[in-house]
Enzyme design. Structure first.
Site, PDB file in Angstrom:
ATOM      1  CE  LYS A 200      -2.226  -1.140   3.834  1.00 49.80           C
ATOM      2  NZ  LYS A 200      -1.751  -2.277   4.054  1.00 49.80           N
TER       3      LYS A 200
ATOM      4  CD  GLU B  79       3.008   6.464   7.067  1.00 46.75           C
ATOM      5  OE1 GLU B  79       3.790   6.494   6.091  1.00 46.75           O
ATOM      6  OE2 GLU B  79       2.237   5.393   7.145  1.00 46.75           O
ATOM      7  NE  ARG B  80       5.795  -0.302  10.663  1.00 48.59           N
ATOM      8  CZ  ARG B  80       4.626  -0.381   9.704  1.00 48.59           C
ATOM      9  NH1 ARG B  80       4.529   0.271   8.616  1.00 48.59           N
ATOM     10  NH2 ARG B  80       3.938  -1.699   9.957  1.00 48.59           N
TER      11      ARG B  80
END
Length: 473
Positions: free
Chosen positions: A163, A189-190
């Site tokens: 994705k 988010e990382r």
């Protein structure tokens, strides 16, 4: 901007990210008002009012960490929702949920326009119905699930099916194609993903037309919950005040739902279906309904949606699906076979895949591709049990063409070139239709299936086939 004449409150209880503030009677701030705390902590601390507990106490959610916050701390009523900087000043910048720079760049001065993150959706009489195709340069999307300009598209898939890579490629290709403004919302988010995106946009030269808004995974649920609204507010400013078309990318809507569930639990609400917050449908609708086109400009949204345990009946997935014009479904089995992008051409849908919108040739080609691949999947069990030799000649021919179509719909991406060694790039819709028609009509029946894997146009496949035959000779 803080209203100077509004009475201040005092913190009376702190429970993790939930903070209760007591105000003088008849001076209660409305729900969604931002409160700013005067404290000795390491960072600016902003609260957002969520409910009124009694005539003098409000319950708030903290947008940052509250470690060290003491009862009795003064809370300033700003008299407005959280306000974030907008306009050209934020282009090329990395900002937080509060609109503060997190890219070590200069701050935003008082002359930069600011806008509250809570707004109503545009009225129906001001909205423009979408009917124009938004081309991405990705073959399987443009052919099987075309996006609507000014519409909403969701990319559904479990963990590790591609994705985020697809989102990154879309930012790059659409920025180059449409020369418009992109706003990216990184919800939970990382830090690794955010850093990679930042570097890739710099390398590709489109960072100057992009705004990146991040609420990282290690931040409190309040920040992850509101970062989508911050990005949407920036996009709305470009649309409403500057009459610019905007591409809004959200990665990931499920983490927005998760953060809302955490906030709901902290506020003491009883969970609802499958443990989700009772306000699930309302929260998604408040975000999605603001993504709209008006007469002068459009906000086109592409959203990644994590599907927990690959269960598409999950309430969060189902609630998101109802708002979308196009659904792009990523398939784990295809990813396992190395068929990237791993988009399922049968499960992916679009409201504008209609002859009146895309044209008869495009529609007929898409339906023919769908029919062949569906026939192949129906025959897969027989092939795995008895072998392809047990099929009729017509079925064997259909299977061969379907397998070539599936491989032709794979595509190398520019953002993954450093890992794959394959130079990727957008493919025009005309080339995609021409290639699919050639395969369907049997013009490539004697070509090797591998010639269609990870290429752009039919000419690329022809060159690959000629090279393989020359090597064999």
């Amino acid at each position: 901007m803080i209203e100077k004449d509004l009475p201040a409150g005092r913190v009376c209880q702190v429970s993790g990210s939930v903070v209760d503030v007591r105000f003088p009677q008849h001076a209660m701030p409305p729900v969604n008002t931002a409160l700013e705390l005067h404290w000795d902590g390491p960072n600016r601390l902003v609260l957002e009012v969520q409910s009124h507990l009694d005539k003098t106490t409000v319950r708030c959610v903290a947008i940052q960490q509250t470690s060290g916050l003491a009862c009795g701390t003064e809370a300033i009523n700003t008299g407005a929702p959280i306000r974030v900087p907008c306009g050209n000043a934020v282009l090329g910048r990395l900002i937080s949920v509060l609109g503060e720079p997190i890219d070590h760049g200069p701050g935003f001065g008082p002359d930069v326009p600011r806008r509250g993150i809570h707004h109503a959706a545009p009225p129906l009489d001001a909205q423009r119905a979408g009917g124009e195709v938004f081309l991405t340069g990705i073959k399987v999307i443009d052919l099987m699930a075309p996006l609507v300009r000014g519409g909403k598209a969701g990319m559904f898939g479990g963990a590790g099916v591609g994705k985020t890579v697809l989102i990154m490629e879309m930012i790059r290709s659409t920025a180059e194609r449409y020369k418009g403004t992109s706003v990216f919302a990184g919800v939970g988010e990382r830090s690794r993903e955010g850093h990679e995106l930042w570097l890739d946009l710099k390398r590709s030269g489109v960072i100057d037309r992009t705004v990146l808004v991040f609420g990282q995974m290690n931040e409190p649920p309040g920040a992850r919950w509101r970062v989508g609204l911050t990005a949407l507010t920036v996009a709305e400013h470009f649309r409403d005040e500057m009459q610019q078309n905007v591409l809004l990318l959200i990665d990931n809507v499920f983490r927005f739902v998760q953060a809302g569930g955490e906030v709901s639990g902290l506020l003491g609400r009883l969970p609802s279906q499958v443990g989700y917050q009772p306000t699930l449908a309302t929260e998604i609708a408040e975000l999605e309904e603001r993504i709209a086109s008006v007469r002068d400009a459009a906000v086109t949204s592409i959203q990644a949606v994590y599907v927990p345990a690959d269960d598409f009946s999950d309430p969060a997935v189902a609630a998101t699906f109802t708002h979308l014009d196009s659904a792009i479904v990523l398939n784990r089995d295809m990813a396992g076979e190395g068929l990237y992008p791993a988009i399922d051409p049968l499960a992916s849908t679009s409201t504008i895949l209609d002859p009146a919108v895309v044209g008869q040739k495009h529609y007929d080609t898409a339906e023919a591709v769908r029919s062949l691949i569906e026939q192949y999947r129906e025959l897969q069990e027989i092939i795995s049990l008895l072998g392809i030799e047990e099929l009729s000649a017509a079925d064997r021919q259909a299977v061969g063409r379907a397998r070539r179509l599936i491989r032709f719909l794979t595509q190398p991406f520019a953002v993954t070139a450093q890992f794959t060694g394959l130079a990727g790039g957008p493919v025009s819709l005309e080339d995609t239709i021409e290639g699919c028609r050639a395969i369907i009509d049997g013009q490539a029946d004697d070509w090797a299936e591998d010639s269609f894997y990870m290429i752009g146009t039919l000419e690329d496949a022809r060159a690959k086939e000629d090279k393989a035959r020359g090597r064999a000779a």
